[in-house]
Design a protein around this motif. Structure first.
Motif, PDB file in Angstrom:
ATOM      1  N   ARG A  65      -2.043  -8.859  13.462  1.00 19.79           N
ATOM      2  CA  ARG A  65      -1.884  -7.287  14.304  1.00 19.79           C
ATOM      3  C   ARG A  65      -3.023  -6.353  13.739  1.00 19.79           C
ATOM      4  N   THR A  66      -3.486  -6.030  12.446  1.00 16.80           N
ATOM      5  CA  THR A  66      -4.674  -5.499  12.080  1.00 16.80           C
ATOM      6  C   THR A  66      -5.943  -5.703  13.837  1.00 16.80           C
ATOM      7  N   HIS A  67      -5.439  -7.484  13.895  1.00 18.24           N
ATOM      8  CA  HIS A  67      -6.960  -7.495  14.716  1.00 18.24           C
ATOM      9  C   HIS A  67      -6.612  -7.403  16.545  1.00 18.24           C
ATOM     10  N   THR A  68      -7.491  -6.535  17.398  1.00 22.90           N
ATOM     11  CA  THR A  68      -6.039  -5.819  18.407  1.00 22.90           C
ATOM     12  C   THR A  68      -6.372  -7.182  18.961  1.00 22.90           C
ATOM     13  N   GLY A  69      -7.384  -7.914  19.244  1.00 19.74           N
ATOM     14  CA  GLY A  69      -7.667  -9.479  20.019  1.00 19.74           C
ATOM     15  C   GLY A  69      -7.035 -10.558  19.692  1.00 19.74           C
ATOM     16  N   VAL A  70      -6.208 -10.463  18.973  1.00 21.77           N
ATOM     17  CA  VAL A  70      -5.844 -11.813  18.923  1.00 21.77           C
ATOM     18  C   VAL A  70      -4.737 -11.855  20.251  1.00 21.77           C
ATOM     19  N   TYR A  89       1.551 -13.897  -0.594  1.00 20.05           N
ATOM     20  CA  TYR A  89       0.516 -12.226  -0.065  1.00 20.05           C
ATOM     21  C   TYR A  89       1.890 -12.350   0.772  1.00 20.05           C
ATOM     22  N   ASP A  90       2.170 -13.600   1.832  1.00 17.80           N
ATOM     23  CA  ASP A  90       2.947 -13.002   3.461  1.00 17.80           C
ATOM     24  C   ASP A  90       3.365 -12.147   3.548  1.00 17.80           C
ATOM     25  N   GLU A  91       4.242 -11.933   1.901  1.00 21.05           N
ATOM     26  CA  GLU A  91       5.429 -10.312   2.398  1.00 21.05           C
ATOM     27  C   GLU A  91       4.688  -9.538   1.446  1.00 21.05           C
ATOM     28  N   MET A  92       3.577  -9.839   0.982  1.00 22.04           N
ATOM     29  CA  MET A  92       3.117  -8.553   0.566  1.00 22.04           C
ATOM     30  C   MET A  92       2.263  -7.693   1.972  1.00 22.04           C
ATOM     31  N   LEU A  93       1.421  -8.728   3.151  1.00 20.33           N
ATOM     32  CA  LEU A  93       0.693  -8.420   3.367  1.00 20.33           C
ATOM     33  C   LEU A  93       1.511  -8.098   5.084  1.00 20.33           C
ATOM     34  N   GLU A  94       2.611  -8.049   4.953  1.00 15.45           N
ATOM     35  CA  GLU A  94       3.752  -7.820   6.067  1.00 15.45           C
ATOM     36  C   GLU A  94       4.511  -6.035   5.334  1.00 15.45           C
ATOM     37  N   LEU A  95       4.706  -6.191   4.375  1.00 14.89           N
ATOM     38  CA  LEU A  95       4.870  -4.690   3.208  1.00 14.89           C
ATOM     39  C   LEU A  95       4.006  -4.048   3.570  1.00 14.89           C
ATOM     40  N   ALA A  96       2.473  -3.933   2.970  1.00 17.26           N
ATOM     41  CA  ALA A  96       2.070  -3.611   3.180  1.00 17.26           C
ATOM     42  C   ALA A  96       1.598  -3.308   4.894  1.00 17.26           C
ATOM     43  N   SER A  97       1.774  -3.932   5.943  1.00 18.51           N
ATOM     44  CA  SER A  97       1.317  -3.566   7.203  1.00 18.51           C
ATOM     45  C   SER A  97       2.593  -2.339   8.151  1.00 18.51           C
ATOM     46  N   GLY A 121       2.602   1.828   0.885  1.00 18.20           N
ATOM     47  CA  GLY A 121       1.447   2.468   0.838  1.00 18.20           C
ATOM     48  C   GLY A 121       0.645   1.796  -0.570  1.00 18.20           C
ATOM     49  N   VAL A 122       1.472   1.139  -1.359  1.00 18.70           N
ATOM     50  CA  VAL A 122       0.483   0.892  -2.909  1.00 18.70           C
ATOM     51  C   VAL A 122      -0.362  -0.393  -2.595  1.00 18.70           C
ATOM     52  N   MET A 123      -0.567  -1.284  -1.564  1.00 13.53           N
ATOM     53  CA  MET A 123      -2.136  -1.485  -0.599  1.00 13.53           C
ATOM     54  C   MET A 123      -2.036  -1.601   0.188  1.00 13.53           C
ATOM     55  N   HIS A 124      -3.450  -1.357   0.150  1.00  5.92           N
ATOM     56  CA  HIS A 124      -4.362  -1.753   1.711  1.00  5.92           C
ATOM     57  C   HIS A 124      -3.880  -2.836   2.274  1.00  5.92           C
ATOM     58  N   SER A 125      -3.322  -3.404   3.915  1.00  8.06           N
ATOM     59  CA  SER A 125      -2.882  -4.720   4.288  1.00  8.06           C
ATOM     60  C   SER A 125      -4.294  -5.753   4.188  1.00  8.06           C
ATOM     61  N   ARG A 126      -5.544  -4.669   4.359  1.00  8.47           N
ATOM     62  CA  ARG A 126      -6.915  -5.851   4.271  1.00  8.47           C
ATOM     63  C   ARG A 126      -6.892  -6.259   3.770  1.00  8.47           C
ATOM     64  N   SER A 127      -6.404  -5.778   2.328  1.00  4.68           N
ATOM     65  CA  SER A 127      -7.098  -6.368   0.944  1.00  4.68           C
ATOM     66  C   SER A 127      -6.038  -7.711   0.187  1.00  4.68           C
ATOM     67  N   ILE A 128      -4.761  -7.690   1.093  1.00  7.41           N
ATOM     68  CA  ILE A 128      -3.821  -8.820   1.206  1.00  7.41           C
ATOM     69  C   ILE A 128      -4.453  -9.862   2.029  1.00  7.41           C
ATOM     70  N   GLU A 129      -5.165  -9.903   2.686  1.00  5.37           N
ATOM     71  CA  GLU A 129      -5.771 -10.206   3.649  1.00  5.37           C
ATOM     72  C   GLU A 129      -6.727 -11.508   3.206  1.00  5.37           C
ATOM     73  N   ASP A 189      -8.968  -0.478  -1.816  1.00  7.39           N
ATOM     74  CA  ASP A 189      -8.525  -1.902  -2.655  1.00  7.39           C
ATOM     75  C   ASP A 189      -8.955  -2.893  -1.484  1.00  7.39           C
ATOM     76  N   THR A 190      -9.233  -3.204  -0.443  1.00  7.44           N
ATOM     77  CA  THR A 190      -9.872  -4.223  -0.058  1.00  7.44           C
ATOM     78  C   THR A 190     -11.155  -4.270  -0.375  1.00  7.44           C
ATOM     79  N   THR A 191     -11.770  -3.365  -0.492  1.00  2.76           N
ATOM     80  CA  THR A 191     -13.257  -3.395  -1.607  1.00  2.76           C
ATOM     81  C   THR A 191     -12.942  -4.158  -3.046  1.00  2.76           C
ATOM     82  N   ALA A 192     -11.937  -3.686  -4.161  1.00  5.55           N
ATOM     83  CA  ALA A 192     -11.844  -5.015  -4.946  1.00  5.55           C
ATOM     84  C   ALA A 192     -11.613  -6.397  -4.479  1.00  5.55           C
TER      85      ALA A 192
END
Ligand code: ADP
Ligand code: ASP
Ligand code: MG
Length: 596
Positions: free
Chosen positions: A544-549, A197-205, A209-217, A154-157
C-alpha cells in the motif's frame, strides 16, 4: 557478542530524568555483555512544536527546509543521551543519520531508506561504546537532510537492527505493548503477547499508531523480532514475530484499528472497459499520493463506480488528480466525502474462521452505524463509516470480538532472529518507478519486494443490487450466508449513489447457488451470480505504501486488454477479479510485469 537495538520514543526521553532512566536500560544491557545500539526520537512534543513554529512563518514551508528543521529534534536527543550514558560511567558516542551514512531518496518529509553504511557504528560498538543514533532522519545523495515521515524512528531502529544483524530490537514507548486497539480510545483494550508481522503491518497501516508501518516491512523482510514494551516498567511487552511463532489457535480477530482522518473520493460512471482503473490510479500515483482503500465492484449498465480513500490532508491534491483522470476516461463525475473514518479488524485466524464478517456487521448494525464501503483481504476487513460514529463503532466492534477478554499468557518468550537475510519468503526486489523523474529509483533497502503472483479460479461472485444506504443490511446478508454455512472470501461494497449501492462477495464455486438462495430466501433484494471468476493477486510487503505497485498491476492488465471488475487491497496483497477466461493470460502478464 550479541547485539541489541533499543529505541526510545518521544515520551521516553521527554526530560532529563527519563533520559537518565533510558540510559540506565542501555547500560544494563551493556553490562550483560551485549553490544548496544540506541535509537532515539525527539523529546516529548518537539516535532509537533517545530511543525507549529514553521507554520507560524509560512503555511507552505519548503519540504527541504522542513526536514532541516525537524531533524534538529532528534539531534538534541542523541547528544543528551550520550552525555547521560557517559555520566553513568560507560563510553558512548552519538551520530546523526548523515554521520552513519543513512542514505535516502529525495522525497522530503517522506523519504525512504536506500542504504546504510555500517562501518562507523560497528567500529564504535567493537570499541565497547554504546552507539546512539538519531532516528527519523537521513541524507539524500546530495547531502540534503531528509526525514522518514512521522513516527519514522521506529523504521530507523528496525532498519539498523536489520543491517547490523542484531539479535533483537526493543521499542520502548509509553504503553506496555501492542494492544487490541488504541487503549487511549478504548480503555478496555488488552495487551497482545505475540503478533505476526502481517497482522502488525495491517494494523499499523490501518491506524494503530504504536508502530510505524514501514518498520514492520523491514522486520518482515529481514526477520527481525521486535519487542514493544514500556519505558516505565519491566513488564514483558508484545513480540512482533514470524507467523509460525505468533499464531494463536481459536482466535479469529487479533486487533482493531481506526484511521480517523480519511477522505473518500468516488469516480462516478467510469466506463467498464480495460485500462480505466489504470488511467485513474496512474494519475493519482503521479501526484505521489498514497491511496488507501480501493473499491470497485461490478458494473451496472456498462459503467462502474471506483472509490478510494486517502488521508484527509491529501484531499485537495487528490481531487485535482481525480478530476483530471475522470475527464480523460470520460467518467460522469467525481464526488467526495471528507468526514469519514476507516474501521478495520485484523487477524490471521480470519483465513479459517467463518462468520467474522457477520459478527462485524451485526455489531455495527446493533450500534446503529451505517457502513458506507467495505473491503477485505485474507486477514482484515475494513469498513468506511461516518467520522462522528467511528469511536462508538470501534468500541462496539472491540466488544463483539471479545477483545476486552483476551487471556494474557505470561509464558516467557524470546524468539531468535529468523536468519540474516530476507525472511522465509522468496523476495524479488522491484525497483519502483519514480513518479517525479523520468528514471527509476536505484535499488534500495526499502524498495518494494514482491513475493509472487497468484491465480485462483475456484471462486464465484455473488452481487446484490439496490443495497439500501442504512444500518443493518450487510449484517442480514452475511447472517444468511453464515447460516447457510458458506465461507466468504472477498467482500466489496462501494458507496451508494442516491442511496443505492452494490455489494459483491466471492464464495467457493460450488457454494454460489446456495449463497444466492440464502440471500433470496431472506428477501434481501436482487441477486446475481457469476458462476466463476479469476482472482489474480500480487503478493509482497508494503504494497500500500508503495504507490507504484497497483499502478503497475493495472497497467499490465490493461495492456493485455483484461478488464478488472473487482479490487481489494491490503498491505500484503492486491487482489483483482477478472473474467474467468482471462485468468491464465492475466497470470502470465503479471509474472512478466513483476519480473518473476
Ligand atoms: P513513541 O513516541 O514512543 O513512538 P507513539 O505515540 O508513537 O510513541 O506510540 C504509542 C502510542 O500509540 C500509545 O500511547 C497509544 O495511544 C497509541 N496506540 C495506537 N494504537 C495502539 C495499539 N493498538 N496498541 C498500543 N498503543 C496504541
Ligand atoms: N520525532 C518524529 C515524530 O514525532 C519521529 C518519531 O518520533 O518516531 O514523528
Ligand atoms: Mg512512535
Amino acid at each position: 557478542m550479541p547485539l541489541l537495538v533499543q529505541k526510545f520514543g518521544g515520551t521516553s526521553v521527554a526530560d532529563s530524568d527519563k533520559i537518565l532512566a533510558a540510559a540506565r536500560r542501555a547500560i544494563q544491557a551493556h553490562a550483560r555483555g551485549e553490544q548496544v545500539l540506541v535509537v532515539v526520537s525527539a523529546r516529548g512534543h518537539t516535532t509537533d512544536e517545530l511543525i507549529a513554529l514553521a507554520k507560524e512563518i509560512t503555511e507552505t514551508p519548503p519540504a527541504r527546509e522542513m526536514d532541516m528543521l525537524l531533524a534538529t529534534g532528534e539531534q538534541v536527543s542523541v547528544a543528551l543521551m550520550a552525555m547521560a550514558i557517559e555520566s553513568l560511567g560507560v563510553p558512548a558516542i552519538s551520530f546523526t543519520g548523515a554521520q552513519i551514512g543513512l542514505v535516502t531518496d529525495s522525497f522530503h518529509t517522506k523519504a525512504r531508506i536506500r542504504n546504510i553504511s555500517t562501518e562507523r557504528m560497528v567500529q564504535a560498538l567493537n570499541e565497547g561504546k554504546v552507539v546512539i543514533v538519531a532516528g527519523f532522519q537521513g541524507v539524500d545523495e546530495h547531502y540534503n537532510i531528509t526525514t522518514l515521515g512521522r513516527g519514522g524512528s521506529d523504521t530507523t531502529a528496525v532498519a539498523l537492527a536489520a543491517v547490523l544483524g542484531a539479535d533483537g530490537c526493543e521499542i520502548y514507548t509509553d504503553v506496555d505493548g501492542v494492544y487490541t486497539t488504541d487503549p487511549r480510545t478504548v480503555p478496555e483494550a488488552r495487551k497482545i503477547d505475540r503478533i505476526s508481522y502481517d497482522e502488525m503491518l495491517e494494523l499499523a497501516s490501518l491506524g494503530a499508531g504504536v508502530m510505524h508501518s514501514r518498520s514492520i516491512e523491514f522486520a518482515k523482510k529481514y526477520g527481525v523480532p521486535i519487542h514493544v514494551r514500556s519505558s516505565f516498567s519491566d513488564a514483558p511487552g508484545t513480540w512482533i514475530v514470524a507467523e509460525s511463532e505468533a499464531r494463536r489457535l481459536g482466535v479469529a480477530v487479533t486487533g482493531a484499528a481506526l484511521a480517523k482522518d480519511e477522505a473518500r473520493i468516488t469516480i462516478l460512471g467510469a466506463p467498464d472497459r480495460p485500462g480505466v482503473v489504470h488511467a485513474i490510479f496512474r494519475t493519482i500515483a503521479a501526484a505521489n499520493i498514497v491511496v488507501d482503500m480501493i473499491v470497485q465492484n461490478v458494473s451496472t449498465g456498462g459503467t462502474a463506480e471506483v472509490s478510494f480513500t486517502v488521508a484527509k490532508g491529501d484531499l485537495p491534491e487528490t481531487l485535482r488528480a481525480a478530476e483530471l483522470a475522470a475527464r480523460a476516461i470520460g467518467a460522469a463525475d467525481v464526488t467526495f466525502d471528507a468526514e469519514v473514518a476507516k474501521l478495520s479488524i485484523v487477524g490471521l485466524g480470519m483465513r479459517t474462521h467463518t462468520g467474522v464478517a457477520t459478527t462485524l456487521f451485526e455489531a455495527l448494525a446493533a450500534a446503529g452505524v451505517n457502513i458506507q464501503m467495505i473491503t477485505t483481504s485474507e486477514i482484515k476487513i475494513s469498513v468506511l463509516v461516518d467520522r462522528a460514529s467511528a469511536v462508538p463503532a470501534l468500541r462496539a466492534v472491540h466488544r463483539a470480538f471479545l477483545l476486552d477478554q483476551l487471556a494474557g499468557s505470561s509464558a516467557p518468550f524470546s524468539p531468535a532472529r529468523c536468519g540474516a537475510g530476507p525472511g522465509p519468503m522468496k523476495l524479488v526486489p522491484l525497483v519502483e518507478m519514480d513518479s517525479s523523474a523520468n528514471g527509476s529509483r536505484p535499488q534500495g533497502m526499502e524498495d518494494l519486494v514482491i513475493a509472487g503472483v497468484e491465480l485462483d479460479e475456484s471462486q464465484a461472485r455473488v452481487s446484490l443490487f439496490h443495497v439500501p444506504d442504512r444500518p443493518g443490511y450487510a449484517a442480514r446478508v452475511f447472517r444468511s450466508i453464515a447460516d447457510a454455512g458458506v465461507f466468504v472470501d472477498m467482500i466489496v461494497q462501494n458507496v451508494g449513489i442516491a442511496g443505492d449501492s452494490v455489494l459483491s462477495f466471492t464464495v467457493p464455486r460450488d457454494a454460489a447457488d446456495r449463497a444466492a438462495a440464502a440471500v433470496r430466501a431472506a428477501g434481501l433484494g436482487e441477486v446475481s451470480v457469476e458462476p466463476a471468476l479469476a482472482k489474480l493477486s500480487v503478493i509482497g510487503v508494503g504494497m500500500r505504501t508503495h504507490t507504484g505497485v497497483a499502478t503497475r498491476m493495472f497497467a499490465a492488465l490493461a495492456e493485455r486488454d483484461i478488464n478488472v471488475n473487482l479490487i481489494n487491497t491490503s498491505e500484503v496483497r492486491i487482489n483483482v477479479g477478472t473474467d474467468i477466461t482471462r485468468g491464465r493470460d492475466g497470470l502470465g502478464c503479471l509474472e512478466r510485469a513483476f519480473a518473476l
